[in-house]
Write an enzyme that holds these catalytic residues in place. Structure first.
Site, mmCIF file in Angstrom:
data_model
loop_
_atom_site.group_PDB
_atom_site.id
_atom_site.type_symbol
_atom_site.label_atom_id
_atom_site.label_comp_id
_atom_site.label_asym_id
_atom_site.label_seq_id
_atom_site.Cartn_x
_atom_site.Cartn_y
_atom_site.Cartn_z
ATOM 1 N N ALA A 1 5.123 9.374 -13.270
ATOM 2 C CA ALA A 1 4.256 10.454 -12.808
ATOM 3 C C ALA A 1 4.665 10.962 -11.434
ATOM 4 C CB ALA A 1 2.804 10.003 -12.794
ATOM 5 N N THR A 2 5.210 10.089 -10.578
ATOM 6 C CA THR A 2 5.652 10.567 -9.266
ATOM 7 C C THR A 2 6.661 11.699 -9.452
ATOM 8 O OG1 THR A 2 5.257 8.408 -8.273
ATOM 9 C CG2 THR A 2 6.737 9.892 -7.085
ATOM 10 N N GLN B 1 -4.603 8.538 -14.326
ATOM 11 C CA GLN B 1 -5.625 7.502 -14.556
ATOM 12 C C GLN B 1 -6.529 7.832 -15.745
ATOM 13 O OE1 GLN B 1 -5.977 4.558 -13.105
ATOM 14 N NE2 GLN B 1 -4.420 4.794 -11.533
ATOM 15 N N SER C 1 1.657 9.032 -16.942
ATOM 16 C CA SER C 1 2.582 7.923 -16.737
ATOM 17 C C SER C 1 2.273 6.800 -17.722
ATOM 18 C CB SER C 1 2.441 7.400 -15.306
ATOM 19 O OG SER C 1 3.274 6.282 -15.109
ATOM 20 N N ALA C 2 3.312 6.312 -18.431
ATOM 21 C CA ALA C 2 3.098 5.333 -19.508
ATOM 22 C C ALA C 2 2.530 4.006 -19.015
ATOM 23 C CB ALA C 2 4.415 5.084 -20.243
ATOM 24 N N HIS C 3 2.975 3.538 -17.838
ATOM 25 C CA HIS C 3 2.587 2.173 -17.444
ATOM 26 C C HIS C 3 1.125 2.051 -17.044
ATOM 27 C CE1 HIS C 3 2.487 2.053 -12.906
ATOM 28 N NE2 HIS C 3 3.212 3.145 -13.031
ATOM 29 N N CYS D 1 -0.651 0.767 -1.432
ATOM 30 C CA CYS D 1 -0.148 1.085 -0.086
ATOM 31 C C CYS D 1 -1.178 0.804 0.999
ATOM 32 C CB CYS D 1 0.304 2.538 0.006
ATOM 33 S SG CYS D 1 0.082 3.489 -1.476
HETATM 34 C C1 LIG Z 1 0.184 5.449 -10.554
HETATM 35 C C2 LIG Z 1 -0.194 6.823 -10.176
HETATM 36 C C3 LIG Z 1 0.780 7.797 -9.915
HETATM 37 C C4 LIG Z 1 2.248 7.491 -9.897
HETATM 38 O O1 LIG Z 1 2.726 7.198 -11.180
HETATM 39 P P1 LIG Z 1 4.149 6.487 -11.380
HETATM 40 O O2 LIG Z 1 4.460 6.697 -12.822
HETATM 41 O O3 LIG Z 1 3.917 5.039 -11.050
HETATM 42 O O4 LIG Z 1 5.123 7.152 -10.484
HETATM 43 C C5 LIG Z 1 0.358 9.070 -9.604
HETATM 44 N N1 LIG Z 1 -0.950 9.382 -9.574
HETATM 45 C C6 LIG Z 1 -1.915 8.480 -9.826
HETATM 46 C C7 LIG Z 1 -3.338 8.883 -9.794
HETATM 47 C C8 LIG Z 1 -1.569 7.170 -10.132
HETATM 48 O O5 LIG Z 1 -2.529 6.291 -10.360
#
Ligand SMILES: *Cc1c(COP(=O)(O)O)cnc(C)c1O
Length: 387
Positions: free
Chosen positions: A73-74, A183, A203-205, A330
Site C-alpha cells: 500500500a505504501t 485497514q 495491502s494483502a498483509h 513508528c
Molecule cells: C499498513 C498500512 C499502510 C502501508 O501498507 P504497506 O503495504 O505495509 O506498505 C498504509 N496505510 C495504512 C492505513 C496501513 O495500515
C-alpha cells in the site's frame, strides 16, 4: 519461546494457510515470468495473475482493468498521489492537495515531500472522535485542488470516515478522491460501485495475505489523464508499474480477497462481539477511556487509554502476555503520543499510555479472557493515581 497472544492485527496479519497453499506452486513449478509471451511458463503465470486481478476486483466491486498491482500500500499510495500530482497532463493550476492530520505516514510523508517540490497542501483537523468535519472538507476544496486523500478506516483507532459524503463533496468540486482503504478492505464491505471514490489503496498483509504485495484501484476514465509512473522500465501493468510481476504474491493477494469475501460477514459479527467483551471489561477498570467514535469504527479494533500509568513500563508489561502496541509501530519507537491521538486532542500523557487492540481470525474467547485478566492485574501493579 512462549509467544504472547497476538492482538495487533492492524500492524499485520498471519498468512491464511489457504493463501499460502495457493501461492506455493508459483515459486517452483509454475515459476514463469507473466510477461513471457512465447511459452506456457509465461502463459500459466499470466493466467494466474489475471485470475488474481479478478478476485481482487470482485472483493471491492471494481473491474479487473481498474486494478494495478504494486509492492504494497505504501507504493500504491505513492503511485496515486505522485501519479496524479506529477502527471504531465494534470490541468494547469491544480497544484493543491487536501488530506487529514490522522492519515498514515505513507500519505502524510508523501504529501509533505510534494510540498517540498512546490505543491501546496491542507491538512484537515479531526474532531475529538477522530472523524473529519464535512464543513471543513468542503471549505478546503478550491478550484486549485487536484486531489483529496482521506483514509477509509484509521489504523490506530479503527474510526471509519464518512466516505460517501466526502466523495460527493470532491465530485461536486471536480476534485479526484483517493482513499487509503488498507485497514478496511476484507474487514468491512467496500464496494467502489457504490462509493464516489476514484483511487483506492489496499495491502494483502493486512488481511491474511502475504507481505510485499498490494494494489491501487483507479476508476476507469476518472483521472482523465495518465498517471505519472513512479518507476521506468518494461511498462508492466499497462505502463503504470514497471517491474516483473510478483506472481506468487499476486496469487496470494487474490486468494486473500476470495477468502475475505467468504468470511467477512461471520467474522464481523464474531469479532465485534469479542471486541465488545474486551472493551467493556477494560472500561470497568479505573482511569480507562475509549479513543474514537464508538459507532463509526471497524468491528475488530478498540483504542483505549489508561490514566496514571508510566507508558513505557505499561507497554512492556502488557506485552509479556499480549502482543499490542500503542498506535502505529513508528510512534512506539519515538515514545511520543501518536499523531493520530494528538490530532484528536488527547493529552501527551494519556496518548502515550494508549493501547490499540486489534483482534483477528485467530482470536478466541479464551484469548480475550486471558487478556482481560492480564490487563487488570498489570494495571493494579502500575497505576499510580487512578481518576
Ligand atoms: C499498513 C498500512 C499502510 C502501508 O501498507 P504497506 O503495504 O505495509 O506498505 C498504509 N496505510 C495504512 C492505513 C496501513 O495500515
Amino acid at each position: 519461546m512462549q509467544l504472547p497472544i497476538y492482538l495487533d492485527h492492524n500492524a499485520t496479519t498471519p498468512c491464511d494457510p489457504e493463501v499460502l497453499e495457493a501461492m506455493l506452486p508459483f515459486f517452483v513449478e509454475q515459476f514463469g515470468n507473466a510477461s513471457s509471451k512465447h511459452h506456457p511458463y509465461g502463459w500459466l503465470a499470466e493466467d494466474a495473475v489475471e485470475h488474481a486481478r479478478e478476485q481482487t476486483a470482485l472483493l471491492i466491486g471494481a473491474k479487473p482493468t481498474e486494478i494495478y498491482f504494486t509492492s504494497g500500500a505504501t507504493e500504491a499510495i505513492n503511485l496515486g498521489i505522485r501519479g496524479i500530482m506529477l502527471a504531465k497532463e494534470r490541468p494547469a493550476g491544480k497544484n493543491h492537495i487536501v488530506t487529514v492530520a490522522t492519515e498514515h505516514a505513507a500519505v502524510l510523508d508523501t504529501v509533505k515531500a510534494l510540498e517540498q517540490e512546490g505543491f501546496t497542501a491542507t491538512y484537515l483537523p479531526v474532531k475529538k472522535d477522530g472523524l473529519v468535519d464535512l464543513n471543513e472538507v468542503a471549505a478546503a476544496l478550491t478550484e486549485k485542488t487536484a486531489l483529496l486523500s482521506v483514509m477509509t478506516a484509521n489504523n490506530e483507532t479503527g474510526v471509519v470516515q464518512p466516505l460517501q459524503e466526502i466523495g460527493e463533496l470532491a465530485r461536486k468540486r471536480g476534485v479526484l478522491y483517493m482513499t487509503d482503504a488498507v485497514q478496511a478492505v476484507g474487514k468491512i464491505p467496500i464496494k467502489v460501485t457504490d462509493m464516489p471514490v476514484d483511487l483506492l489503496a489496499l495491502s494483502a498483509h493486512k488481511f491474511y495475505g502475504p507481505k510485499g504485495i498490494g494494489a491501487l484501484y483507479v476508476r476507469k476514465g476518472k483521472p482523465t489523464f495518465a498517471l505519472f509512473p513512479l518507476l521506468t522500465g518494461g511498462g508492466h501493468e499497462r505502463g503504470l508499474r514497471s517491474g516483473t510481476l510478483n506472481v506468487p504474491g499476486i496469487v496470494g493477494l487474490g486468494k486473500a480477497c476470495e477468502v475475505a469475501g467468504r468470511l467477512i460477514d461471520n467474522e464481523t459479527r464474531r469479532l465485534s462481539n469479542l471486541r465488545d467483551t474486551l472493551e467493556s471489561a477494560i472500561l470497568k477498570l479505573p482511569g480507562t477511556q475509549v479513543n474514537g467514535n464508538l459507532q463509526r469504527r471497524l468491528p475488530h479494533v478498540t483504542n483505549i487509554s489508561f490514566d496514571g500509568v508510566p507508558a513505557k513500563e505499561w507497554l512492556i508489561a502488557l506485552n509479556q502476555k499480549i502482543a499490542v502496541s500503542s498506535g502505529s509501530a513508528c510512534s512506539s519507537i519515538t515514545e511520543r503520543a501518536s499523531h493520530v491521538l494528538r490530532a484528536m486532542g488527547i493529552s501527551e500523557e494519556r496518548g502515550q499510555a494508549s493501547v490499540r487492540f486489534g483482534l483477528g481470525r485467530s482470536t478466541t474467547e479464551a484469548d480475550i479472557a486471558i487478556a482481560v485478566q492480564h490487563i487488570s492485574s498489570t494495571l493494579q501493579k502500575l497505576q499510580r493515581n487512578p481518576v
